[in-house]
Design a protein around this motif. Structure first.
Motif, PDB file in Angstrom:
ATOM      1  N   SER A  37       0.901  -1.257  -0.024  1.00 55.44           N
ATOM      2  CA  SER A  37       0.072  -0.002  -0.150  1.00 55.44           C
ATOM      3  C   SER A  37       0.991   1.168  -0.033  1.00 55.44           C
ATOM      4  CB  SER A  37      -0.969  -0.222   1.160  1.00 55.44           C
ATOM      5  OG  SER A  37      -1.558   1.145   1.509  1.00 55.44           O
ATOM      6  N   ASP A  38       0.265   2.281  -0.435  1.00 54.95           N
ATOM      7  CA  ASP A  38       0.893   3.513  -0.256  1.00 54.95           C
ATOM      8  C   ASP A  38       0.735   4.077   1.144  1.00 54.95           C
ATOM      9  OD1 ASP A  38       2.227   4.384  -2.593  1.00 54.95           O
ATOM     10  OD2 ASP A  38       0.749   4.652  -3.661  1.00 54.95           O
ATOM     11  N   ASN A  53       8.515  16.374   5.128  1.00 52.07           N
ATOM     12  CA  ASN A  53       7.312  16.908   4.501  1.00 52.07           C
ATOM     13  C   ASN A  53       7.520  16.804   2.995  1.00 52.07           C
ATOM     14  OD1 ASN A  53       6.191  17.673   6.819  1.00 52.07           O
ATOM     15  ND2 ASN A  53       7.527  19.334   7.118  1.00 52.07           N
ATOM     16  N   GLU A  54       8.044  15.895   2.244  1.00 48.97           N
ATOM     17  CA  GLU A  54       8.086  15.567   0.941  1.00 48.97           C
ATOM     18  C   GLU A  54       7.311  14.426   0.537  1.00 48.97           C
ATOM     19  OE1 GLU A  54       9.786  17.296  -1.146  1.00 48.97           O
ATOM     20  OE2 GLU A  54      10.922  18.578   0.216  1.00 48.97           O
ATOM     21  N   TRP A  55       7.236  14.058  -0.853  1.00 54.18           N
ATOM     22  CA  TRP A  55       6.509  12.851  -1.254  1.00 54.18           C
ATOM     23  C   TRP A  55       6.568  11.530  -0.994  1.00 54.18           C
ATOM     24  CZ3 TRP A  55       8.798   9.366  -4.095  1.00 54.18           C
ATOM     25  CH2 TRP A  55       9.758   9.678  -4.858  1.00 54.18           C
ATOM     26  N   ALA A  59       7.210   7.109   3.324  1.00 52.43           N
ATOM     27  CA  ALA A  59       8.017   5.854   2.996  1.00 52.43           C
ATOM     28  C   ALA A  59       9.473   5.681   3.590  1.00 52.43           C
ATOM     29  CB  ALA A  59       7.864   5.765   1.509  1.00 52.43           C
ATOM     30  N   VAL A  60       9.912   6.732   3.768  1.00 51.00           N
ATOM     31  CA  VAL A  60      11.484   6.836   4.345  1.00 51.00           C
ATOM     32  C   VAL A  60      11.149   6.369   5.759  1.00 51.00           C
ATOM     33  CG1 VAL A  60      13.294   8.238   5.083  1.00 51.00           C
ATOM     34  CG2 VAL A  60      12.544   8.409   2.872  1.00 51.00           C
ATOM     35  N   ASN A  61      10.136   6.930   6.540  1.00 55.40           N
ATOM     36  CA  ASN A  61       9.815   6.542   7.908  1.00 55.40           C
ATOM     37  C   ASN A  61       9.799   5.064   7.916  1.00 55.40           C
ATOM     38  OD1 ASN A  61      10.470   8.804   9.422  1.00 55.40           O
ATOM     39  ND2 ASN A  61       8.481   9.724   8.916  1.00 55.40           N
ATOM     40  N   TYR A  62       8.935   4.440   6.952  1.00 55.48           N
ATOM     41  CA  TYR A  62       8.432   3.117   7.107  1.00 55.48           C
ATOM     42  C   TYR A  62       9.702   2.328   7.108  1.00 55.48           C
ATOM     43  CZ  TYR A  62       5.762  -1.053   5.820  1.00 55.48           C
ATOM     44  OH  TYR A  62       5.225  -2.414   5.835  1.00 55.48           O
ATOM     45  N   PHE A  77      19.448  11.999   5.041  1.00 61.07           N
ATOM     46  CA  PHE A  77      19.250  10.914   4.242  1.00 61.07           C
ATOM     47  C   PHE A  77      19.694  10.729   2.800  1.00 61.07           C
ATOM     48  CE2 PHE A  77      16.261   8.234   1.794  1.00 61.07           C
ATOM     49  CZ  PHE A  77      16.213   6.993   2.590  1.00 61.07           C
ATOM     50  N   LYS A  78      19.835  12.087   2.248  1.00 63.43           N
ATOM     51  CA  LYS A  78      20.306  12.417   0.772  1.00 63.43           C
ATOM     52  C   LYS A  78      19.224  11.829  -0.217  1.00 63.43           C
ATOM     53  CE  LYS A  78      25.286  12.766   1.583  1.00 63.43           C
ATOM     54  NZ  LYS A  78      25.343  13.094   2.939  1.00 63.43           N
ATOM     55  N   PRO A  79      17.905  12.165  -0.011  1.00 64.87           N
ATOM     56  CA  PRO A  79      16.979  11.361  -0.935  1.00 64.87           C
ATOM     57  C   PRO A  79      16.961  11.638  -2.395  1.00 64.87           C
ATOM     58  CG  PRO A  79      16.215  13.490   0.193  1.00 64.87           C
ATOM     59  CD  PRO A  79      17.538  13.082   0.792  1.00 64.87           C
ATOM     60  N   ASN A  80      17.712  12.633  -2.725  1.00 67.17           N
ATOM     61  CA  ASN A  80      17.848  12.734  -4.363  1.00 67.17           C
ATOM     62  C   ASN A  80      19.241  12.015  -4.719  1.00 67.17           C
ATOM     63  OD1 ASN A  80      15.349  14.255  -4.384  1.00 67.17           O
ATOM     64  ND2 ASN A  80      16.379  15.913  -3.546  1.00 67.17           N
TER      65      ASN A  80
END
Length: 171
Positions: A37-38, A53-55, A59-62, A77-80
């Motif tokens: 699930s999303d 507070n990003e899209w 998911a990162v927390n999960y 986290f360096k998400p990009n």
């Protein structure tokens, strides 16, 4: 396994199989496939200074709560940042359990920080190397490689319906 679509194409109808995968995208794909699930039931505030507070924040927390992926020592986290084959292998090893201490015959991972994780997922057949017996751990993983690994680990069968919408992916 009946899994909800865990990766999406682009708005132009392409899948772009050779494109890299960002750390945020990897976290989201793996979160979706495990959670089916999303809806991650997590907050938008992460423990990282650059992933709130990003899209992808929920998911990162999960996946962080499940101890599948970590951030960096500086609190980011360096998400990009594009994820490497070694980092992706480590997430998979954390998911399947890293208790397999089998050594692979890969020639380019000795002494690498992810050597044990790569050996583990390689020897259980979750990830393949290249024909020349290398793994190229510091190369960025492609979308096609990531999907191939996730489909194998989570026993996902793609069907024609799920693929036909992408103009750049053959069967």
């Amino acid at each position: 396994t009946n899994v909800k679509a865990y990766i999406k194409g682009y708005s132009d109808g392409f899948f772009k199989p050779n494109n890299p995968v960002s750390r945020a995208e990897a976290a989201t794909m793996i979160g979706r496939i495990i959670n089916a699930s999303d809806d991650f039931s997590t907050g938008n505030d992460t423990k990282f200074s650059d992933a709130n507070n990003e899209w992808y924040s929920k998911a990162v927390n999960y996946v962080v709560e499940k101890n599948l992926i970590k951030g960096y020592e500086d609190g980011t986290f360096k998400p990009n940042k594009n994820i490497t084959r070694a980092e992706f292998a480590t997430i998979i090893a954390n998911y399947v359990g890293n208790d397999q201490l089998n050594k692979s015959d890969l020639t380019d991972i000795k002494g690498h920080w992810a050597e044990a994780s790569i050996d583990n997922v390689y020897t259980i057949g979750a990830i393949k190397g290249y024909e020349d017996k290398t793994f190229k751990p510091d190369n960025e993983i492609t979308r096609a490689e990531a999907v191939t690994i996730l489909n194998k680990v989570f026993d996902v069968k793609s069907n024609d319906k799920s693929l036909k919408s992408f103009t750049d992916v053959s069967k």
